[in-house]
Design a protein around this motif. Structure first.
Motif, PDB file in Angstrom:
ATOM      1  N   LEU A  44       0.943  -1.064   0.009  1.00  0.00           N
ATOM      2  CA  LEU A  44       0.100   0.017  -0.093  1.00  0.00           C
ATOM      3  C   LEU A  44       1.032   1.316   0.029  1.00  0.00           C
ATOM      4  O   LEU A  44       0.502   2.343  -0.516  1.00  0.00           O
ATOM      5  CB  LEU A  44      -0.893   0.077   1.204  1.00  0.00           C
ATOM      6  CG  LEU A  44      -2.291  -0.939   1.303  1.00  0.00           C
ATOM      7  CD1 LEU A  44      -2.838  -0.925   2.474  1.00  0.00           C
ATOM      8  CD2 LEU A  44      -2.950  -0.684  -0.018  1.00  0.00           C
ATOM      9  N   LEU A  45       2.094   1.201   0.551  1.00  0.00           N
ATOM     10  CA  LEU A  45       2.992   2.310   0.658  1.00  0.00           C
ATOM     11  C   LEU A  45       4.093   2.462  -0.347  1.00  0.00           C
ATOM     12  O   LEU A  45       4.323   3.417  -0.826  1.00  0.00           O
ATOM     13  CB  LEU A  45       3.939   2.242   2.005  1.00  0.00           C
ATOM     14  CG  LEU A  45       3.181   1.939   3.259  1.00  0.00           C
ATOM     15  CD1 LEU A  45       4.006   2.037   4.285  1.00  0.00           C
ATOM     16  CD2 LEU A  45       2.417   3.663   3.305  1.00  0.00           C
ATOM     17  N   THR A  46       4.208   1.210  -1.205  1.00  0.00           N
ATOM     18  CA  THR A  46       5.095   1.333  -2.396  1.00  0.00           C
ATOM     19  C   THR A  46       4.390   1.041  -3.683  1.00  0.00           C
ATOM     20  O   THR A  46       4.185   1.705  -4.321  1.00  0.00           O
ATOM     21  CB  THR A  46       6.150   0.503  -1.941  1.00  0.00           C
ATOM     22  OG1 THR A  46       5.506  -0.890  -1.784  1.00  0.00           O
ATOM     23  CG2 THR A  46       6.916   0.637  -0.878  1.00  0.00           C
ATOM     24  N   THR A  47       4.246  -0.077  -4.077  1.00  0.00           N
ATOM     25  CA  THR A  47       3.989  -0.475  -5.366  1.00  0.00           C
ATOM     26  C   THR A  47       2.902  -1.508  -5.437  1.00  0.00           C
ATOM     27  O   THR A  47       2.751  -2.336  -4.440  1.00  0.00           O
ATOM     28  CB  THR A  47       5.295  -1.149  -6.387  1.00  0.00           C
ATOM     29  OG1 THR A  47       4.784  -1.203  -7.475  1.00  0.00           O
ATOM     30  CG2 THR A  47       5.994  -1.992  -5.746  1.00  0.00           C
ATOM     31  N   TRP A  48       2.092  -1.679  -6.429  1.00  0.00           N
ATOM     32  CA  TRP A  48       0.900  -2.816  -6.736  1.00  0.00           C
ATOM     33  C   TRP A  48       1.593  -4.354  -6.737  1.00  0.00           C
ATOM     34  O   TRP A  48       0.968  -4.842  -6.345  1.00  0.00           O
ATOM     35  CB  TRP A  48       0.292  -2.407  -7.663  1.00  0.00           C
ATOM     36  CG  TRP A  48       0.793  -2.532  -9.016  1.00  0.00           C
ATOM     37  CD1 TRP A  48       1.587  -1.659  -9.640  1.00  0.00           C
ATOM     38  CD2 TRP A  48       1.010  -3.701  -9.777  1.00  0.00           C
ATOM     39  NE1 TRP A  48       1.817  -2.020 -11.039  1.00  0.00           N
ATOM     40  CE2 TRP A  48       1.579  -3.518 -10.906  1.00  0.00           C
ATOM     41  CE3 TRP A  48       0.451  -5.138  -9.784  1.00  0.00           C
ATOM     42  CZ2 TRP A  48       1.659  -4.219 -11.958  1.00  0.00           C
ATOM     43  CZ3 TRP A  48       0.659  -5.956 -10.684  1.00  0.00           C
ATOM     44  CH2 TRP A  48       1.401  -5.576 -11.999  1.00  0.00           C
ATOM     45  N   VAL A  49       2.949  -4.259  -7.151  1.00  0.00           N
ATOM     46  CA  VAL A  49       3.410  -5.517  -7.324  1.00  0.00           C
ATOM     47  C   VAL A  49       3.516  -6.292  -5.854  1.00  0.00           C
ATOM     48  O   VAL A  49       3.352  -7.358  -5.600  1.00  0.00           O
ATOM     49  CB  VAL A  49       4.643  -5.620  -8.091  1.00  0.00           C
ATOM     50  CG1 VAL A  49       5.440  -6.845  -7.913  1.00  0.00           C
ATOM     51  CG2 VAL A  49       4.607  -5.018  -9.310  1.00  0.00           C
ATOM     52  N   ILE A  50       4.064  -5.636  -5.035  1.00  0.00           N
ATOM     53  CA  ILE A  50       4.175  -6.010  -3.661  1.00  0.00           C
ATOM     54  C   ILE A  50       2.618  -6.065  -2.931  1.00  0.00           C
ATOM     55  O   ILE A  50       2.586  -7.275  -2.165  1.00  0.00           O
ATOM     56  CB  ILE A  50       5.292  -5.074  -2.827  1.00  0.00           C
ATOM     57  CG1 ILE A  50       6.467  -4.985  -3.229  1.00  0.00           C
ATOM     58  CG2 ILE A  50       5.147  -5.422  -1.234  1.00  0.00           C
ATOM     59  CD1 ILE A  50       7.476  -4.148  -2.716  1.00  0.00           C
ATOM     60  N   LEU A  51       1.871  -5.518  -3.118  1.00  0.00           N
ATOM     61  CA  LEU A  51       0.858  -5.648  -2.614  1.00  0.00           C
ATOM     62  C   LEU A  51       0.076  -6.769  -3.074  1.00  0.00           C
ATOM     63  O   LEU A  51      -0.833  -7.603  -2.625  1.00  0.00           O
ATOM     64  CB  LEU A  51      -0.376  -4.533  -3.176  1.00  0.00           C
ATOM     65  CG  LEU A  51      -1.602  -4.387  -2.745  1.00  0.00           C
ATOM     66  CD1 LEU A  51      -1.889  -4.298  -1.200  1.00  0.00           C
ATOM     67  CD2 LEU A  51      -2.531  -3.186  -3.623  1.00  0.00           C
ATOM     68  N   ALA A  52      -0.053  -7.028  -4.675  1.00  0.00           N
ATOM     69  CA  ALA A  52      -0.402  -8.071  -5.192  1.00  0.00           C
ATOM     70  C   ALA A  52       0.236  -9.624  -4.689  1.00  0.00           C
ATOM     71  O   ALA A  52      -0.446 -10.508  -4.397  1.00  0.00           O
ATOM     72  CB  ALA A  52      -0.247  -8.128  -6.760  1.00  0.00           C
ATOM     73  N   ALA A  53       1.426  -9.339  -4.320  1.00  0.00           N
ATOM     74  CA  ALA A  53       2.293 -10.616  -3.732  1.00  0.00           C
ATOM     75  C   ALA A  53       1.635 -10.910  -2.401  1.00  0.00           C
ATOM     76  O   ALA A  53       1.440 -12.067  -1.851  1.00  0.00           O
ATOM     77  CB  ALA A  53       3.743 -10.338  -3.630  1.00  0.00           C
ATOM     78  N   GLY A  54       1.526  -9.794  -1.711  1.00  0.00           N
ATOM     79  CA  GLY A  54       0.964  -9.833  -0.285  1.00  0.00           C
ATOM     80  C   GLY A  54      -0.631 -10.528  -0.295  1.00  0.00           C
ATOM     81  O   GLY A  54      -0.691 -11.470   0.513  1.00  0.00           O
ATOM     82  N   LEU A  55      -1.349 -10.111  -1.093  1.00  0.00           N
ATOM     83  CA  LEU A  55      -2.512 -10.605  -1.441  1.00  0.00           C
ATOM     84  C   LEU A  55      -2.626 -12.253  -1.764  1.00  0.00           C
ATOM     85  O   LEU A  55      -3.497 -12.997  -1.113  1.00  0.00           O
ATOM     86  CB  LEU A  55      -3.413  -9.927  -2.300  1.00  0.00           C
ATOM     87  CG  LEU A  55      -3.910  -8.553  -1.895  1.00  0.00           C
ATOM     88  CD1 LEU A  55      -4.630  -7.679  -3.047  1.00  0.00           C
ATOM     89  CD2 LEU A  55      -4.821  -8.569  -0.862  1.00  0.00           C
ATOM     90  N   LEU A  56      -1.710 -12.441  -2.469  1.00  0.00           N
ATOM     91  CA  LEU A  56      -1.774 -13.739  -2.964  1.00  0.00           C
ATOM     92  C   LEU A  56      -0.952 -14.702  -1.531  1.00  0.00           C
ATOM     93  O   LEU A  56      -1.769 -15.675  -1.450  1.00  0.00           O
ATOM     94  CB  LEU A  56      -0.598 -13.852  -3.803  1.00  0.00           C
ATOM     95  CG  LEU A  56      -0.533 -15.515  -4.689  1.00  0.00           C
ATOM     96  CD1 LEU A  56      -1.845 -16.000  -5.224  1.00  0.00           C
ATOM     97  CD2 LEU A  56       0.714 -15.482  -5.633  1.00  0.00           C
ATOM     98  N   ILE A  57      -0.179 -14.343  -1.118  1.00  0.00           N
ATOM     99  CA  ILE A  57       0.311 -15.006  -0.019  1.00  0.00           C
ATOM    100  C   ILE A  57      -0.801 -15.051   1.142  1.00  0.00           C
ATOM    101  O   ILE A  57      -0.864 -16.113   1.988  1.00  0.00           O
ATOM    102  CB  ILE A  57       1.704 -14.269   0.596  1.00  0.00           C
ATOM    103  CG1 ILE A  57       2.912 -14.593  -0.266  1.00  0.00           C
ATOM    104  CG2 ILE A  57       2.104 -14.863   2.023  1.00  0.00           C
ATOM    105  CD1 ILE A  57       4.138 -13.475   0.090  1.00  0.00           C
ATOM    106  N   PHE A  58      -1.326 -14.010   1.321  1.00  0.00           N
ATOM    107  CA  PHE A  58      -2.508 -13.880   2.364  1.00  0.00           C
ATOM    108  C   PHE A  58      -3.621 -14.964   2.253  1.00  0.00           C
ATOM    109  O   PHE A  58      -3.879 -15.654   3.023  1.00  0.00           O
ATOM    110  CB  PHE A  58      -2.993 -12.518   2.553  1.00  0.00           C
ATOM    111  CG  PHE A  58      -3.822 -12.501   3.821  1.00  0.00           C
ATOM    112  CD1 PHE A  58      -3.522 -12.015   5.053  1.00  0.00           C
ATOM    113  CD2 PHE A  58      -5.319 -12.284   3.481  1.00  0.00           C
ATOM    114  CE1 PHE A  58      -4.426 -11.831   6.049  1.00  0.00           C
ATOM    115  CE2 PHE A  58      -6.249 -12.294   4.518  1.00  0.00           C
ATOM    116  CZ  PHE A  58      -5.703 -12.167   5.796  1.00  0.00           C
ATOM    117  N   ALA A  59      -4.059 -14.748   1.082  1.00  0.00           N
ATOM    118  CA  ALA A  59      -5.073 -15.694   0.526  1.00  0.00           C
ATOM    119  C   ALA A  59      -4.650 -17.214   0.596  1.00  0.00           C
ATOM    120  O   ALA A  59      -5.268 -18.068   1.008  1.00  0.00           O
ATOM    121  CB  ALA A  59      -5.351 -15.552  -0.951  1.00  0.00           C
TER     122      ALA A  59
END
Length: 74
Positions: A44-59
């Motif tokens: 959320l603070l940096t880039t959408w790529v890290i956000l997408a990776a976080g969402l994938l890991i979380f799910a």
């Protein structure tokens, strides 16, 4: 102040006997869930790529943890 009785009180006859609790087996899923959440906030603070990776890991972590808990109860 009344003193506590030294002997335990007898259990009423119509009460069911208490069963010992079963604890779930240790697992790494909560750790990965926290990592995914950290990546989400970092993304959320940096880039959408890290956000997408976080969402994938979380799910994936949430699904894995729920799957283990479902199979332990059966």
């Amino acid at each position: 102040m009344p003193s506590p009785s030294p002997l335990p009180q007898p259990q009423p006859a119509d009460w069911p006997k208490a069963r010992p609790e079963r604890l779930p087996k240790p697992t790494y899923w909560p750790f990965f869930l926290a990592v995914g959440l950290a990546f989400i906030f970092w993304g959320l603070l940096t880039t959408w790529v890290i956000l997408a990776a976080g969402l994938l890991i979380f799910a994936i972590s949430l699904g894995g943890w729920i799957n283990i808990l479902r199979h332990e109860q059966s």
